[in-house]
Design a protein around this motif. Structure first.
Motif, PDB file in Angstrom:
ATOM      1  N   PHE A 158       0.845  -1.197   0.000  1.00 46.48           N
ATOM      2  CA  PHE A 158       0.000   0.000   0.000  1.00 46.48           C
ATOM      3  C   PHE A 158       0.884   1.252   0.000  1.00 46.48           C
ATOM      4  O   PHE A 158       1.606   1.500   0.958  1.00 46.48           O
ATOM      5  N   LYS A 159       0.802   2.014  -1.071  1.00 45.35           N
ATOM      6  CA  LYS A 159       1.704   3.163  -1.260  1.00 45.35           C
ATOM      7  C   LYS A 159       1.285   4.390  -0.454  1.00 45.35           C
ATOM      8  O   LYS A 159       2.054   5.334  -0.314  1.00 45.35           O
ATOM      9  N   HIS A 160       0.059   4.407   0.059  1.00 52.48           N
ATOM     10  CA  HIS A 160      -0.438   5.575   0.793  1.00 52.48           C
ATOM     11  C   HIS A 160      -0.602   5.300   2.286  1.00 52.48           C
ATOM     12  O   HIS A 160      -1.302   6.022   2.980  1.00 52.48           O
ATOM     13  N   ILE A 161       0.051   4.227   2.731  1.00 57.53           N
ATOM     14  CA  ILE A 161       0.038   3.883   4.157  1.00 57.53           C
ATOM     15  C   ILE A 161       1.476   3.762   4.622  1.00 57.53           C
ATOM     16  O   ILE A 161       2.287   3.086   3.977  1.00 57.53           O
ATOM     17  N   GLN A 162       1.789   4.436   5.720  1.00 58.82           N
ATOM     18  CA  GLN A 162       3.110   4.308   6.329  1.00 58.82           C
ATOM     19  C   GLN A 162       2.937   3.705   7.727  1.00 58.82           C
ATOM     20  O   GLN A 162       2.264   4.290   8.577  1.00 58.82           O
ATOM     21  N   ILE A 163       3.533   2.550   7.929  1.00 57.53           N
ATOM     22  CA  ILE A 163       3.424   1.892   9.233  1.00 57.53           C
ATOM     23  C   ILE A 163       4.479   2.469  10.160  1.00 57.53           C
ATOM     24  O   ILE A 163       5.682   2.319   9.926  1.00 57.53           O
ATOM     25  N   LYS A 164       4.011   3.135  11.214  1.00 57.86           N
ATOM     26  CA  LYS A 164       4.910   3.761  12.188  1.00 57.86           C
ATOM     27  C   LYS A 164       5.248   2.816  13.328  1.00 57.86           C
ATOM     28  O   LYS A 164       6.185   3.057  14.080  1.00 57.86           O
ATOM     29  N   GLY A 165       4.466   1.752  13.485  1.00 57.35           N
ATOM     30  CA  GLY A 165       4.764   0.822  14.557  1.00 57.35           C
ATOM     31  C   GLY A 165       3.601  -0.102  14.845  1.00 57.35           C
ATOM     32  O   GLY A 165       2.691  -0.251  14.026  1.00 57.35           O
ATOM     33  N   ILE A 166       3.660  -0.693  16.041  1.00 54.46           N
ATOM     34  CA  ILE A 166       2.636  -1.643  16.449  1.00 54.46           C
ATOM     35  C   ILE A 166       2.079  -1.245  17.808  1.00 54.46           C
ATOM     36  O   ILE A 166       2.734  -0.527  18.571  1.00 54.46           O
ATOM     37  N   MET A 167       0.862  -1.694  18.078  1.00 56.04           N
ATOM     38  CA  MET A 167       0.252  -1.419  19.377  1.00 56.04           C
ATOM     39  C   MET A 167      -0.573  -2.620  19.811  1.00 56.04           C
ATOM     40  O   MET A 167      -0.942  -3.463  19.002  1.00 56.04           O
ATOM     41  N   CYS A 168      -0.823  -2.677  21.114  1.00 55.24           N
ATOM     42  CA  CYS A 168      -1.687  -3.724  21.649  1.00 55.24           C
ATOM     43  C   CYS A 168      -2.330  -3.235  22.936  1.00 55.24           C
ATOM     44  O   CYS A 168      -1.905  -2.240  23.521  1.00 55.24           O
ATOM     45  N   LYS A 227      11.570  -3.594  13.532  1.00 58.37           N
ATOM     46  CA  LYS A 227      12.370  -2.364  13.380  1.00 58.37           C
ATOM     47  C   LYS A 227      13.641  -2.631  12.566  1.00 58.37           C
ATOM     48  O   LYS A 227      14.098  -1.785  11.819  1.00 58.37           O
ATOM     49  N   GLU A 228      14.186  -3.838  12.726  1.00 58.41           N
ATOM     50  CA  GLU A 228      15.359  -4.201  11.937  1.00 58.41           C
ATOM     51  C   GLU A 228      15.015  -4.265  10.458  1.00 58.41           C
ATOM     52  O   GLU A 228      15.765  -3.824   9.603  1.00 58.41           O
ATOM     53  N   GLN A 229      13.841  -4.815  10.173  1.00 62.41           N
ATOM     54  CA  GLN A 229      13.391  -4.971   8.784  1.00 62.41           C
ATOM     55  C   GLN A 229      12.833  -3.668   8.217  1.00 62.41           C
ATOM     56  O   GLN A 229      12.995  -3.382   7.031  1.00 62.41           O
ATOM     57  N   TYR A 230      12.163  -2.888   9.054  1.00 60.66           N
ATOM     58  CA  TYR A 230      11.518  -1.640   8.625  1.00 60.66           C
ATOM     59  C   TYR A 230      12.006  -0.506   9.538  1.00 60.66           C
ATOM     60  O   TYR A 230      11.333  -0.156  10.508  1.00 60.66           O
ATOM     61  N   PRO A 231      13.170   0.070   9.238  1.00 65.57           N
ATOM     62  CA  PRO A 231      13.777   1.063  10.146  1.00 65.57           C
ATOM     63  C   PRO A 231      12.917   2.305  10.395  1.00 65.57           C
ATOM     64  O   PRO A 231      13.113   2.994  11.391  1.00 65.57           O
ATOM     65  N   GLU A 232      11.938   2.567   9.533  1.00 66.14           N
ATOM     66  CA  GLU A 232      11.075   3.749   9.735  1.00 66.14           C
ATOM     67  C   GLU A 232      10.081   3.547  10.884  1.00 66.14           C
ATOM     68  O   GLU A 232       9.448   4.489  11.347  1.00 66.14           O
ATOM     69  N   MET A 233       9.945   2.315  11.356  1.00 69.89           N
ATOM     70  CA  MET A 233       9.070   2.068  12.503  1.00 69.89           C
ATOM     71  C   MET A 233       9.727   2.635  13.752  1.00 69.89           C
ATOM     72  O   MET A 233      10.891   2.361  14.023  1.00 69.89           O
ATOM     73  N   ASP A 234       8.956   3.421  14.503  1.00 68.73           N
ATOM     74  CA  ASP A 234       9.531   4.024  15.711  1.00 68.73           C
ATOM     75  C   ASP A 234       8.599   3.955  16.918  1.00 68.73           C
ATOM     76  O   ASP A 234       8.912   4.512  17.960  1.00 68.73           O
ATOM     77  N   THR A 235       7.466   3.281  16.773  1.00 66.96           N
ATOM     78  CA  THR A 235       6.481   3.300  17.852  1.00 66.96           C
ATOM     79  C   THR A 235       6.102   1.900  18.310  1.00 66.96           C
ATOM     80  O   THR A 235       5.660   1.071  17.511  1.00 66.96           O
ATOM     81  N   LEU A 236       6.274   1.687  19.612  1.00 68.77           N
ATOM     82  CA  LEU A 236       5.736   0.501  20.277  1.00 68.77           C
ATOM     83  C   LEU A 236       4.761   1.038  21.312  1.00 68.77           C
ATOM     84  O   LEU A 236       5.157   1.562  22.346  1.00 68.77           O
ATOM     85  N   SER A 237       3.478   0.971  20.973  1.00 68.97           N
ATOM     86  CA  SER A 237       2.441   1.556  21.821  1.00 68.97           C
ATOM     87  C   SER A 237       1.746   0.465  22.608  1.00 68.97           C
ATOM     88  O   SER A 237       1.026  -0.357  22.058  1.00 68.97           O
ATOM     89  N   MET A 238       1.999   0.469  23.891  1.00 62.32           N
ATOM     90  CA  MET A 238       1.317  -0.473  24.780  1.00 62.32           C
ATOM     91  C   MET A 238       1.379   0.097  26.183  1.00 62.32           C
ATOM     92  O   MET A 238       2.312   0.799  26.544  1.00 62.32           O
TER      93      MET A 238
END
Length: 157
Positions: free
Chosen positions: A85-95, A121-132
């Motif tokens: 998906f070109k118009h979605i940027q995954i910033k991280g994961i949450m639970c 984060k290793e695979q997708y360095p742009e991820m910066d958020t772990l929300s929990m």
């Protein structure tokens, strides 16, 4: 110097696909992407607005049937699929962890999320958020690597 507030708008909680059109372009981050169907609608609406929508992928770590989120065990393949998906940027994961007095269970859930986050984060360095972590368990969440917490009633205690 004029005071210039720096804030971002996040939508939290379950988002229905029929409400996406009212949200995309008005919030900085959608915190609860939990299905391919929802991703497709976010992509469609973000494309219409000519923007890239930031999201957090909501994972279901708890066994509680009332909790929402994409199944934790399939998280890597889901996030890999979302890369198209070109118009979605995954910033991280949450639970949202289990609501229980069993601190060991909650710690185990947070630790599983933290381990996954480090791998992603290793695979997708742009991820910066772990929300929990929420009012009842944010201290444990931070201890286990959370860098974003959702505090409600604890603010007023």
């Amino acid at each position: 110097d004029k005071y210039d507030p720096k804030y971002t708008w996040h939508i939290i909680g379950h988002l229905q696909t029929n409400k996406v059109k009212y949200i995309v372009g008005k919030v900085d981050v959608i915190e609860s992407l939990d299905s391919l169907k929802l991703a497709e609608e976010i992509e469609k609406q973000a494309n219409k607005h000519g923007i890239i929508q930031k999201v957090l992928v909501e994972l279901k770590i708890s066994k509680d049937p009332n909790k929402t989120g994409y199944p934790f065990k399939d998280a890597k393949s889901f996030i890999s699929q979302l890369q198209e998906f070109k118009h979605i940027q995954i910033k991280g994961i949450m639970c949202v962890a289990s609501k229980t007095d069993d601190q060991e269970l909650v710690e185990s859930e947070f630790e599983q999320m933290h381990t996954l986050y480090l791998e992603l984060k290793e695979q997708y360095p742009e991820m910066d958020t772990l929300s929990m972590g929420m009012s009842q368990d944010y201290k444990l969440a931070v201890k286990h690597g959370s860098n974003t917490v959702r505090i409600g009633h604890a603010i007023f205690e």
